[in-house]
Every structure is written in C-alpha cells, then in structure tokens.
Design a protein around this motif. Structure first.
Motif, mmCIF file in Angstrom:
data_model
loop_
_atom_site.group_PDB
_atom_site.id
_atom_site.type_symbol
_atom_site.label_atom_id
_atom_site.label_comp_id
_atom_site.label_asym_id
_atom_site.label_seq_id
_atom_site.Cartn_x
_atom_site.Cartn_y
_atom_site.Cartn_z
ATOM 1 N N GLY A 34 18.813 15.887 19.384
ATOM 2 C CA GLY A 34 18.903 16.538 20.682
ATOM 3 C C GLY A 34 20.214 17.261 20.952
ATOM 4 N N ARG A 35 21.162 17.171 20.038
ATOM 5 C CA ARG A 35 22.431 17.900 20.199
ATOM 6 C C ARG A 35 22.413 19.129 19.299
ATOM 7 N N TYR A 36 23.102 20.176 19.763
ATOM 8 C CA TYR A 36 23.090 21.450 19.032
ATOM 9 C C TYR A 36 24.454 21.710 18.398
ATOM 10 N N PHE A 37 24.420 22.278 17.217
ATOM 11 C CA PHE A 37 25.646 22.499 16.452
ATOM 12 C C PHE A 37 25.649 23.893 15.821
ATOM 13 N N ALA A 38 26.832 24.422 15.640
ATOM 14 C CA ALA A 38 26.979 25.703 14.925
ATOM 15 C C ALA A 38 28.206 25.594 14.029
ATOM 16 N N PHE A 39 27.985 25.747 12.728
ATOM 17 C CA PHE A 39 29.082 25.655 11.752
ATOM 18 C C PHE A 39 29.095 26.875 10.844
ATOM 19 N N GLN A 40 30.278 27.212 10.410
ATOM 20 C CA GLN A 40 30.405 28.219 9.356
ATOM 21 C C GLN A 40 29.509 27.825 8.185
ATOM 22 N N ASN A 41 28.793 28.818 7.642
ATOM 23 C CA ASN A 41 27.836 28.499 6.570
ATOM 24 C C ASN A 41 28.439 28.674 5.179
ATOM 25 N N ARG A 42 29.728 28.425 5.073
ATOM 26 C CA ARG A 42 30.384 28.433 3.760
ATOM 27 C C ARG A 42 31.152 27.141 3.595
ATOM 28 N N CYS A 43 30.784 26.388 2.596
ATOM 29 C CA CYS A 43 31.463 25.113 2.353
ATOM 30 C C CYS A 43 32.926 25.362 1.987
ATOM 31 N N LEU A 44 33.794 24.437 2.390
ATOM 32 C CA LEU A 44 35.226 24.563 2.076
ATOM 33 C C LEU A 44 35.497 24.326 0.591
ATOM 34 N N GLN A 46 33.313 25.235 -2.597
ATOM 35 C CA GLN A 46 33.111 26.445 -3.406
ATOM 36 C C GLN A 46 32.257 27.482 -2.685
ATOM 37 N N GLY A 47 32.170 27.349 -1.367
ATOM 38 C CA GLY A 47 31.495 28.391 -0.600
ATOM 39 C C GLY A 47 29.995 28.247 -0.505
ATOM 40 N N GLY A 48 29.455 27.081 -0.786
ATOM 41 C CA GLY A 48 28.008 26.871 -0.710
ATOM 42 C C GLY A 48 27.489 26.965 0.720
ATOM 43 N N PRO A 49 26.179 27.161 0.879
ATOM 44 C CA PRO A 49 25.566 27.299 2.208
ATOM 45 C C PRO A 49 25.442 25.954 2.911
ATOM 46 N N VAL A 50 26.573 25.406 3.282
ATOM 47 C CA VAL A 50 26.640 24.034 3.794
ATOM 48 C C VAL A 50 25.772 23.831 5.024
ATOM 49 N N GLY A 51 25.672 24.868 5.846
ATOM 50 C CA GLY A 51 24.912 24.721 7.092
ATOM 51 C C GLY A 51 23.426 24.620 6.879
ATOM 52 N N GLU A 52 22.987 24.809 5.641
ATOM 53 C CA GLU A 52 21.567 24.688 5.323
ATOM 54 C C GLU A 52 21.264 23.353 4.645
ATOM 55 N N GLY A 53 22.283 22.497 4.575
ATOM 56 C CA GLY A 53 22.144 21.257 3.829
ATOM 57 C C GLY A 53 21.505 20.126 4.630
ATOM 58 N N ALA A 54 21.373 19.004 3.955
ATOM 59 C CA ALA A 54 20.707 17.834 4.546
ATOM 60 C C ALA A 54 21.574 17.206 5.632
#
Lengths: 121, 397
Positions: A34-44, A46-54
């Motif tokens: 129920g909480r909403y989040f917004a994160f940069q989609n580049r992992c610190l 190697q730059g992976g799409p972290v925001g699409e992760g589990a």
C-alpha cells in the motif's frame, strides 16, 4: 518542485512497475503493502535495472541465550528491493544498500491523489 | 514510459537494456572489446550435441540421459548443489532457459550475439556451463567422448555461423592422450583460439603424462586456460555452510593449486613459449600467492630446482581474466594488484555472462587509475594479440 503524473494506482497493482523519465533519469515507480515508491532504475553496482527487481523480505537470524543460531526467518516488516542483475539489496523506504549503509539508491517522493500517481521532481 | 508486468517473452535485449546505454555513453564503438570468458548452456542443446558423440556406447548413454521429449538437459554430467540465483533474487538468471533464438540461426548463436550487441563486445570466447563439472566424472572415457562430441558440435554446428564467436575447447584432462589428440585434431579448426582445462579435478598438472600436451600447445602458439569453478563436495570446503563461502573460496582455490604446481615444477621453464591463462577467480588471489610463494622460495629454493627466478616473476608472465573482479573500498588495493600482475599487458576482460556474477566492460572502463590506453588494452587489445584476432569488421555498438 514539480509533480509529474506517471499513471494510476491501478497501473501499479499486481507488482507492476512504471518506468518513467524524471528530468532525464530513468525511474521505477511501484507499490508495496500500500505504500508507493520511486527509485532511480540504475543499480549503484553495475547499473542494472534495480527498480524492476524482486521485493523480498529481510532475512534475519534468531540467536538463542547462548548466542547459538536457533533459526532464520523472514522479517515481513522490512522489505528489500533486489537488483535482478546481481542481487544487490536496498531497503525500503530509504533505499539504503543493505550490505553497505553508506550507499543509498536515489529516490523520489511519490504522491497519490484521487487515484493518480505523481512523482515529485 | 513503459510498464513492467513480469510477463512477456524472456529476451536478452530487454534484460541488458541498461548495458546498451552504458556502451553508448562510454563510446565502446571507438575501440574493440574482447570478452574472453562468456558461456552458453550446452545442456540446452544436448540432444543435438549428442549426435556429434562418436563413441557409440557413450552416445547411447547420452541419448538415454535426456529427459524424454525435451531434447534438453542430461544426467550424464556431474552437477553441483547450490543456488546460483540467490533464491530467485537474481531474477534475470533463470529467464535465459526460456528465451527463443532467431529464425534460421542457432539458438546459442542468437543469445550470444544479443548479449554481445547489448554490451558492446566485438569478439566473445565462449565456454560451456555444466561441462565445467565434467572433470569430476569417474569414467575418463565418458569425459573423453563428451569432450570430442562438444568439440565437433562447436566447430561443425555452432561456430561456423558467426566469426565473432570463438572458443577455447574443453580438454579431457583425465585422459592426457585424449587431450593431446583433441589438440592435434581441432587446433586448426576455424574459431578455435585455444584450449581450456576445468580446474575442478585431481590429477596434478605437472604429471609427466601432460608434457606432450604442453609441447603441442607451445608448438602451435595456442593458449591454455585453467577455468575456475567450485566444488562444494571438496573435503576442505564441505564444512562451509553457505554457497557464498563455497563459491568465494572455490574458484580461486583450484586455480591456485594448479598454478602452484605449474610454477614450482618449472613448467614455464620447460615450455617457455607456452601461454598460460587463469580464468574466473577474480584477481585478489594473485598478489597473495605471489607473496606466499616468493617468501617460501627464498627459504626452500632446493625444492624448486628448475626455477631461475622467483615464482612471482613467472606469474607475471601468465594471463588473467578479470571477472569476477573484486571492488575493494580502497581502490589503491586494486591498483596495486593491477601493477603486480602487469595488467596493462597481461590482464584480459571477461564478462562470464550470463552467469550470476557477470561483469560489464564498465568494471574496467570506469576505473579511475587507468589511462585510456590501458583500458583499451585490457578490454580488447591484449586479447586480440594473445589470440591473434583480426581487427573486427565493424565495432559495436
């Protein structure tokens, strides 16, 4: 401070992610419990799409009186966002890297108004 | 804007979209990049590969080892316990097995080309995956037959489709005569740029039976790589209770053992032009072993009578692949490691893609202590010289 409309709460059901551009930065928007989040989609890392992760609960070890490990448990009160490339874990809502608290995944404020989701830039 | 729903076809081009962004940002089209260690999953094509096994007994065993109707997988190769994807956290890792190839192209070539194009890699040297455990097979004749079948399948079916994909063929090292025969028969096949020994095995590499193999490789100018792996069932590591521990120690452990046997027994003195490479153990173990061996050599010189210089001097003449490269908080430690192993001339980039701990070229390109020329040497030029690769026709991306 500007609010950028990115979608509706319905868009973020079932674990969906919205990948949007905020001032040139790719950002992943999602909700958890129920909480909403917004994160940069580049992992610190190697730059992976972290925001699409589990989204995974934190694993904890339970010690006994003699400091022996009794068991390991999931702590459902603490959720980690895990990069799908290499498994770096970030704690919600802070975005702190769990393995090195000096690192923090850049985040953005999310506002929900009348079923619409806005990211503040 | 796009929506990620967790649905849809697995596709390397989607999985590595961020890698492509990095490749463009860093201008990888300006210079060649060679990935000396990437992988495919030969077990995904096991029915096809089985058709290239000459030995009729092992071929029948192989046919019967495939899950009925699937054409994939085999029980003929020893497997390791462990959760490479950290309990499903590394989500991309499991997607590959359901990815489809391009029409009219071998699936492995399709998948390898996709990852190359996303990462900006111009040449890839590809290795198998389950066969990294084949050295543990109790029947040398099975290792021999599979190694030859794999070599035939690679050189006749896979490699001819794309000249940017190369291989260092698996050697059946539990049968030295078979290893020599494989070198003799496949050295001149297009796409073969060297040979590889999987490090988890137990016959000492200085055994006299291997001398003809080293001589044959030296004569042909082809590198021999020892490819790291772990074996949780190793007596010493059985007491480790987590995959992180077995993996972190296992990969450099076997490479250290083989390197030590090669150096202390004077193999580089006996075969001075033999090009030796050590893969997938990271780099931190190299200065550790240099210091240990040099210190003990000063006190026990008589035990290594063939040596004419300190062990570290031989080690500096070997080649090392980068992945999984350690990232110490204090980068001066990594900088000193680079100096110790003569990285500018001896270090070669490897991604290990698609394995769980893969590296992108950025792990080298973003290092602040390297000048541009050194970055380009490590990312491509060193390997092009070592493997005698021609200039790529077109640079990616």
């Amino acid at each position: 401070m500007q609010e950028q409309l990115v979608g509706s709460v319905d868009d973020l059901k079932s674990g969906n992610r919205l990948i949007v551009s905020i001032n040139g930065t790719e950002v992943s928007v999602f909700q958890s419990s129920g909480r909403y989040f917004a994160f940069q989609n580049r992992c610190l890392h190697q730059g992976g799409p972290v925001g699409e992760g589990a989204l995974m609960p934190k694993v904890t070890a339970v010690l006994g009186r003699g400091r022996e490990v009794l068991e390991e448990r999931f702590d459902d009160n603490i959720v980690h966002l895990v990069c799908p490339w290499h498994g770096w874990e970030y704690e919600l809502p802070s975005g702190e890297c769990v393995a090195d608290r000096r690192l923090r995944l850049p985040s953005f404020e999310v506002r929900v108004k009348e079923g619409k989701v806005y990211v503040v830039s | 804007m796009r929506t990620v729903t967790g649905q849809g076809e697995p596709d390397t081009r989607k999985i590595l979209a961020n890698a492509r962004v990095q490749a463009v940002e860093r201008g990888y089209s300006e210079f060649p990049i060679v990935d000396v260690d990437a992988h495919h999953y030969e077990n995904d094509s096991w029915a096809e590969l089985t058709g290239y096994i000459d030995d009729p007994i092992v071929r029948q065993l192989s046919e019967s080892s495939i899950a009925k109707g699937s054409g994939r997988g085999t029980t003929l190769i020893p497997s390791q316990v462990g959760n490479q994807d950290v309990g499903g956290r590394i989500q991309r890792y499991g997607l590959r097995q359901d990815e489809k190839g391009d029409e009219g192209r071998h699936r492995d070539v399709s998948l390898i080309r996709r990852s190359m194009e996303m990462m900006g890699i111009d040449y890839t040297i590809v290795f198998p995956t389950p066969m990294l455990n084949l050295g543990l097979h109790p029947q040398p004749e099975v290792e021999k037959a599979i190694a030859r079948g794999y070599a035939r399948w690679m050189t006749e079916r896979v490699l001819p489709e794309d000249t940017s994909i190369k291989t260092m063929l698996y050697l059946p090292f539990n049968d030295p005569e078979a290893a020599l025969k494989l070198v003799e028969d496949f050295s001149s096949k297009p796409g073969v740029v060297g040979f590889m020994v999987t490090s988890v095995r137990y016959r000492p590499v200085h055994d006299k039976a291997y001398m003809p193999v080293y001589a044959a490789l030296e004569e042909r100018g082809l590198p021999l790589a020892f490819h790291g792996a772990h074996n949780w069932y190793e007596r010493a590591t059985e007491q480790l209770n987590r995959f992180i521990s077995a993996h972190a120690l296992g990969f450099p452990l076997y490479n250290m053992i083989h390197l030590m046997n090669l150096v202390i027994n004077g193999i580089p003195e006996r075969f001075p032009k033999l090009k030796l490479m050590f893969m997938e153990g990271g780099l931190a173990w190299v200065p550790f072993l240099m210091q240990r061996l040099d210190s003990e050599y000063m006190m026990r010189t008589s035990e290594a009578p063939l040596l004419t210089k300190k062990p570290s001097a031989y080690m500096r003449e070997f080649y090392y692949s980068t992945q999984p490269m350690e990232r110490p908080d204090d980068l001066s430690i990594l900088e000193k490691t680079f100096e110790q192993l003569d990285a500018r001339n001896r270090l070669v980039f490897s991604s290990d893609y698609p394995h769980w701990d893969f590296d992108l070229p950025g792990v080298i390109y973003d290092l602040p202590f390297l000048d541009e020329d050194s970055k380009r040497r490590i990312l491509g030029r060193n390997a092009m010289e070592l493997f005698n690769l021609p200039e790529p026709k077109e640079l990616l991306p």
